[in-house]
Design an enzyme around this catalytic site. Structure first.
Site, PDB file in Angstrom:
ATOM      1  N   ASN A  13      45.403  39.156  49.994  1.00  0.00           N
ATOM      2  CA  ASN A  13      44.066  38.574  49.939  1.00  0.00           C
ATOM      3  C   ASN A  13      44.086  37.433  48.931  1.00  0.00           C
ATOM      4  O   ASN A  13      44.767  37.505  47.901  1.00  0.00           O
ATOM      5  CB  ASN A  13      43.035  39.622  49.511  1.00  0.00           C
ATOM      6  CG  ASN A  13      41.637  39.026  49.417  1.00  0.00           C
ATOM      7  OD1 ASN A  13      40.982  38.805  50.432  1.00  0.00           O
ATOM      8  ND2 ASN A  13      41.187  38.730  48.199  1.00  0.00           N
ATOM      9  N   ASP A  67      25.390  29.451  35.390  1.00  0.00           N
ATOM     10  CA  ASP A  67      25.887  29.655  36.749  1.00  0.00           C
ATOM     11  C   ASP A  67      25.268  28.683  37.736  1.00  0.00           C
ATOM     12  O   ASP A  67      24.409  27.875  37.385  1.00  0.00           O
ATOM     13  CB  ASP A  67      25.621  31.096  37.184  1.00  0.00           C
ATOM     14  CG  ASP A  67      26.775  31.668  37.982  1.00  0.00           C
ATOM     15  OD1 ASP A  67      27.214  31.004  38.932  1.00  0.00           O
ATOM     16  OD2 ASP A  67      27.241  32.768  37.651  1.00  0.00           O
ATOM     17  N   ARG A  80      34.087  42.129  47.401  1.00  0.00           N
ATOM     18  CA  ARG A  80      35.070  41.060  47.594  1.00  0.00           C
ATOM     19  C   ARG A  80      36.466  41.637  47.817  1.00  0.00           C
ATOM     20  O   ARG A  80      36.785  42.739  47.379  1.00  0.00           O
ATOM     21  CB  ARG A  80      35.078  40.118  46.392  1.00  0.00           C
ATOM     22  CG  ARG A  80      33.777  39.391  46.147  1.00  0.00           C
ATOM     23  CD  ARG A  80      33.449  38.439  47.267  1.00  0.00           C
ATOM     24  NE  ARG A  80      32.293  37.615  46.968  1.00  0.00           N
ATOM     25  CZ  ARG A  80      31.673  36.838  47.832  1.00  0.00           C
ATOM     26  NH1 ARG A  80      32.089  36.795  49.082  1.00  0.00           N
ATOM     27  NH2 ARG A  80      30.640  36.108  47.487  1.00  0.00           N
ATOM     28  N   GLU A 116      44.504  33.014  55.073  1.00  0.00           N
ATOM     29  CA  GLU A 116      44.104  31.744  54.469  1.00  0.00           C
ATOM     30  C   GLU A 116      45.271  30.764  54.433  1.00  0.00           C
ATOM     31  O   GLU A 116      45.090  29.552  54.589  1.00  0.00           O
ATOM     32  CB  GLU A 116      43.563  31.973  53.054  1.00  0.00           C
ATOM     33  CG  GLU A 116      42.269  32.739  52.978  1.00  0.00           C
ATOM     34  CD  GLU A 116      42.443  34.243  52.820  1.00  0.00           C
ATOM     35  OE1 GLU A 116      41.460  34.922  52.516  1.00  0.00           O
ATOM     36  OE2 GLU A 116      43.582  34.724  53.005  1.00  0.00           O
ATOM     37  N   TRP A 124      34.896  39.863  39.725  1.00  0.00           N
ATOM     38  CA  TRP A 124      34.760  39.905  41.183  1.00  0.00           C
ATOM     39  C   TRP A 124      33.740  40.972  41.546  1.00  0.00           C
ATOM     40  O   TRP A 124      33.624  42.005  40.901  1.00  0.00           O
ATOM     41  CB  TRP A 124      36.091  40.146  41.861  1.00  0.00           C
ATOM     42  CG  TRP A 124      36.900  41.332  41.393  1.00  0.00           C
ATOM     43  CD1 TRP A 124      36.462  42.504  40.847  1.00  0.00           C
ATOM     44  CD2 TRP A 124      38.326  41.430  41.446  1.00  0.00           C
ATOM     45  NE1 TRP A 124      37.503  43.334  40.568  1.00  0.00           N
ATOM     46  CE2 TRP A 124      38.669  42.698  40.925  1.00  0.00           C
ATOM     47  CE3 TRP A 124      39.338  40.591  41.894  1.00  0.00           C
ATOM     48  CZ2 TRP A 124      39.990  43.139  40.828  1.00  0.00           C
ATOM     49  CZ3 TRP A 124      40.642  41.031  41.803  1.00  0.00           C
ATOM     50  CH2 TRP A 124      40.960  42.287  41.271  1.00  0.00           C
ATOM     51  N   LEU A 125      32.969  40.698  42.581  1.00  0.00           N
ATOM     52  CA  LEU A 125      31.950  41.638  43.018  1.00  0.00           C
ATOM     53  C   LEU A 125      32.585  42.729  43.872  1.00  0.00           C
ATOM     54  O   LEU A 125      33.651  42.546  44.466  1.00  0.00           O
ATOM     55  CB  LEU A 125      30.858  40.907  43.794  1.00  0.00           C
ATOM     56  CG  LEU A 125      30.168  39.775  43.016  1.00  0.00           C
ATOM     57  CD1 LEU A 125      29.067  39.151  43.856  1.00  0.00           C
ATOM     58  CD2 LEU A 125      29.613  40.277  41.683  1.00  0.00           C
ATOM     59  N   TYR A 183      37.746  33.753  41.914  1.00  0.00           N
ATOM     60  CA  TYR A 183      36.907  34.519  40.996  1.00  0.00           C
ATOM     61  C   TYR A 183      37.035  33.909  39.602  1.00  0.00           C
ATOM     62  O   TYR A 183      38.146  33.624  39.151  1.00  0.00           O
ATOM     63  CB  TYR A 183      37.339  35.991  40.948  1.00  0.00           C
ATOM     64  CG  TYR A 183      37.603  36.606  42.302  1.00  0.00           C
ATOM     65  CD1 TYR A 183      36.567  36.785  43.213  1.00  0.00           C
ATOM     66  CD2 TYR A 183      38.888  36.994  42.678  1.00  0.00           C
ATOM     67  CE1 TYR A 183      36.809  37.335  44.461  1.00  0.00           C
ATOM     68  CE2 TYR A 183      39.139  37.547  43.920  1.00  0.00           C
ATOM     69  CZ  TYR A 183      38.096  37.721  44.814  1.00  0.00           C
ATOM     70  OH  TYR A 183      38.342  38.263  46.051  1.00  0.00           O
TER      71      TYR A 183
END
Length: 487
Positions: A172, A287, A194, A238, A190-191, A176
């Site tokens: 992956n 942010d 994710r 990706e 990271w949430l 982040y």
């Protein structure tokens, strides 16, 4: 134009006047943010700070500061051409079954091209020209930005984080942010949903208490960077998508301390691990919402090894109230989203994520309405079809005669075609961005959809008004008279 690495892209931008070298000393503490922000608001060039205060490593900022530079990074000449990228992704996400041998043969080259873009592993990689290990690792030697006065620490912003779950064949890659804690420790924010966080969760279940390998690549080639923020189908990596954009295979190399593979041409690579239970408070940081975020605990990334190219370039950005660089990326990627949505919902005419809506929290959709309740189907589809819209709080759906990108048009339609009680759909207890402090509970909140379409029989008992338009023949006569009236 395709670019083999970040330096190739920089050279091309500079030749076109799209990159400016800053030769005076500039402090990564706040000053770079102010300069980048002013230049971005003016639609100016990418910036290469050659003399960052306290470091010898140049800093690259505002790389994707205009939609056209995003398109260039994807190998296209214009933002409009990104629709073709979206069409390719839509096809790869849900290929149409061929209706005959002729169609099958036409589709074959696309699938062959995808298969041919599997990443290539190289042994000798530019990103490992210099190797620093153990006590040699010192993040203070990198001019990492502190972006806003209220930020608690320097923040790594453009790191491509590479992870691999214990039961996955494929890695992956996600972006982040990482708060610097010390010479070799950063917080990995990271949430929970994710990819990196899910890999870490699966690792802890499969290997309780054991360190989780992780790598961070900084300064990869533009196609790889943009591949990490594009809605690539789950069946396509990706790296393979970056190869399609670039027109050549993505070259990867194995990390020196783990089996993870990173872009071989990256400027800097951080190798290390997350130790289960090792967490720290992250933030506050300014942010993309335009506010400072709440302090929350996230895992700590311990860096065992830092490798880099000779004379590396540190790629950085800032986030703040739109427009910022992520908002510009959103404007460009908006064009990629449209064909993907239209493949699933052909009735959609246009789809717009206004940058001032944080690029994902509000969407305006125009459509060809075909039956009562159709607008509600579309708004529910937007929320559920792509995970990129999981956090979209407001969806406005209106008719194709409205320009989704013109607020005057949209507001006129909202005030003349909507009844609040009938035409609002509110859904409670849905996933919401953790950075959205307006939600009553962290990570959980509501969404609202606005049906701004003309209403069909069954949706209203009233006679629906007809928009006022001038007779075309009259308009043509006035056009012919116009110059002679001196107006």
């Amino acid at each position: 134009m395709k670019y083999k690495d970040l330096r190739d892209f920089i050279a091309k931008l500079e030749a076109e006047g799209e990159l400016k070298r800053i030769t005076v000393e500039v402090d990564p503490y706040l000053e770079m943010t102010e300069i980048c922000d002013r230049v971005l608001h003016a639609g100016g060039p990418a910036l290469l700070f050659e003399r960052p205060k306290g470091a010898s490593m140049p800093v690259l900022g505002n790389l994707f500061g205009t939609p056209r530079r995003v398109a260039q990074g994807m190998g296209e000449d214009s933002v409009a051409a990104l629709r073709e990228v979206g069409k390719l992704l839509a096809f790869l996400k849900e290929p149409d079954p061929p209706r005959g041998m002729k169609e099958a043969w036409r589709a074959l080259p696309i699938f062959k091209k995808v298969l041919d873009m599997a990443p290539k592993i190289v042994r000798s990689a530019p990103c490992q020209e210099v190797i620093l290990e153990g006590s040699q690792v010192d993040l203070s030697q990198i001019p990492i930005q502190t972006c806003w006065p209220g930020d608690i620490a320097p923040l790594i912003t453009w790191g491509l984080v590479v992870t691999k779950g214990p039961y996955k064949e494929r890695q992956n890659m996600g972006i982040y942010r990482q708060q610097v804690l010390g010479p070799n420790r950063v917080i990995m924010r990271w949430l929970a949903h994710r990819g990196g966080a899910l890999d870490f969760q699966a690792w802890q279940q499969a290997h309780p208490g054991k360190p989780f390998p992780i790598a961070v690549a900084l300064g990869a080639d533009p196609a790889t960077i943009l591949g990490a923020v594009t809605p690539v189908p789950d069946t396509l990596s990706e790296y393979a998508f970056a190869g399609l954009l670039r027109g050549s295979k993505t070259e990867l190399t194995r990390c020196l301390g783990s089996g993870l593979q990173v872009p071989a041409s990256a400027e800097i690579v951080l190798e290390g691990y997350l130790k289960p239970g090792d967490e720290a408070n992250e933030g506050p940081f300014g942010d993309h919402t335009g506010y400072y975020n709440e302090v929350e605990k996230f895992p700590v990334f311990t860096i065992e090894r830092l490798t880099h190219r000779r004379h590396p370039i540190y790629h950085s950005t800032y986030t703040g109230r739109p427009p910022d660089e992520p908002a510009v990326l959103g404007v460009a990627l908006n064009e990629v989203f449209i064909p993907i949505l239209q493949k699933q919902f052909p009735e959609i005419v246009d789809f717009y994520l206004p940058p001032e809506g944080c690029s994902y929290r509000l969407a305006v959709v125009t459509m060809r309405k075909q039956y009562p309740g159709h607008a509600k189907r579309v708004m529910l589809g937007v929320w559920s079809f792509l995970r990129q819209f999981m956090y979209t709080k407001f969806v406005i759906v209106t008719d194709e005669d409205i320009n989704a990108r013109d607020w005057k048009d949209v507001i006129w339609a909202m005030t003349t075609r909507m009844d609040p009680a009938r035409d609002c759909v509110i859904i409670e207890n849905t996933p919401i961005d953790y950075l959205d402090f307006a939600s009553p509970v962290s990570g959980l909140g509501s969404k609202i959809g606005f049906d701004v379409t003309h209403k069909w029989k069954g949706e209203t008992q009233r006679e629906w008004g007809q928009p006022i338009t001038m007779d075309n023949a009259v308009k043509k006569r006035v056009d012919e008279m116009w110059d002679g009236m001196g107006l």
